[in-house]
Design an enzyme around this catalytic site. Structure first.
Site, PDB file in Angstrom:
ATOM      1  N   ALA A  94       9.641 -22.637   7.203  1.00 32.10           N
ATOM      2  CA  ALA A  94       8.281 -22.368   7.669  1.00 32.10           C
ATOM      3  C   ALA A  94       8.091 -20.898   8.018  1.00 32.10           C
ATOM      4  O   ALA A  94       8.986 -20.242   8.544  1.00 32.10           O
ATOM      5  CB  ALA A  94       7.973 -23.231   8.888  1.00 32.10           C
ATOM      6  N   HIS A 114       0.838  -1.204   0.000  1.00 37.70           N
ATOM      7  CA  HIS A 114       0.000   0.000   0.000  1.00 37.70           C
ATOM      8  C   HIS A 114       0.870   1.250   0.000  1.00 37.70           C
ATOM      9  O   HIS A 114       2.007   1.239   0.473  1.00 37.70           O
ATOM     10  CB  HIS A 114      -0.903   0.011   1.232  1.00 37.70           C
ATOM     11  CG  HIS A 114      -1.885  -1.109   1.243  1.00 37.70           C
ATOM     12  ND1 HIS A 114      -2.999  -1.124   0.440  1.00 37.70           N
ATOM     13  CD2 HIS A 114      -1.915  -2.261   1.942  1.00 37.70           C
ATOM     14  CE1 HIS A 114      -3.684  -2.231   0.648  1.00 37.70           C
ATOM     15  NE2 HIS A 114      -3.036  -2.949   1.556  1.00 37.70           N
ATOM     16  N   ALA A 127      13.540 -20.372   8.578  1.00 36.95           N
ATOM     17  CA  ALA A 127      12.176 -20.237   9.077  1.00 36.95           C
ATOM     18  C   ALA A 127      11.969 -18.886   9.750  1.00 36.95           C
ATOM     19  O   ALA A 127      12.841 -18.384  10.454  1.00 36.95           O
ATOM     20  CB  ALA A 127      11.875 -21.365  10.064  1.00 36.95           C
TER      21      ALA A 127
END
Length: 190
Positions: free
Chosen positions: A146, A118, A164
């Protein structure tokens, strides 16, 4: 009789019922315009515009993946996944421009790919400002851990590993290991 019936219903569900459910789901998605390669299994997933998604051959997808093309209808695909990839449970592809994933990649559960942002000018509300967007490119043989977040404009070159929980906002050279928030180089593959 108890163990026999448990085994019978397990085999029935795994070998036969799930196989037909996957086939029907794959057929339905193909009719809606999604390109799905041979030997790719399509589990339960959410797809806003199926024609925007192309998945290669021999991919293994876990359930609850979200393919979200965040825009009005246009010619696709904008989410392009190569061959022999693994995508874990709960991954999200929130794409306005484009994401390309090479071959033989591992993408662990909960990872998110967002190719737009944005506006932040003080002169108007952020939610009403035009978003900025840039494609995401992931090379071959990449391992993404992950809960990684990959942001707009990022290129992850061949053989890279992303630890991760990392938030990636820069290009990653080949065969490097990156981690952290924001992600930075923490090692090299040997």
């Amino acid at each position: 009789m108890g163990k026999f019936s448990e085994r019978f219903f397990f085999v029935l569900r795994i070998r036969y019922i799930n196989k037909y459910i996957f086939m029907l789901r794959k057929l339905s998605l193909k009719i809606q315009g999604m390109k799905i390669g041979a030997s790719t299994v399509t589990p339960k997933m959410n797809v806003t515009w199926p024609h925007q998604v192309s998945i290669g051959n021999k991919c293994r997808l876990e359930h609850d993946i979200y393919f979200h093309y965040d825009g009005i209808w246009k010619q696709g695909p904008s989410i392009i996944i190569g061959n022999n990839n693994f995508i874990g449970f709960g991954c999200e592809f929130n794409i306005t421009k484009k994401i390309t994933i090479g071959n033989n990649c591992l993408i662990a559960a909960g990872s998110k790919f967002i190719d737009h942002n944005h506006g932040t000018a003080l002169t108007e509300l952020m939610r009403t400002q035009k978003s900025t967007e840039d494609k995401i490119v992931i090379g071959n043989n990449v391992w993404i851990g992950a809960n990684v977040v990959v942001l707009k404009g990022v290129i992850i070159n061949d053989g890279a590993i992303i630890a991760a929980g990392a938030v990636l906002n820069k290009t990653v050279p080949a065969d490097e290991i990156w981690g952290g928030i924001p992600a930075k180089k923490i090692g090299e593959r040997k």
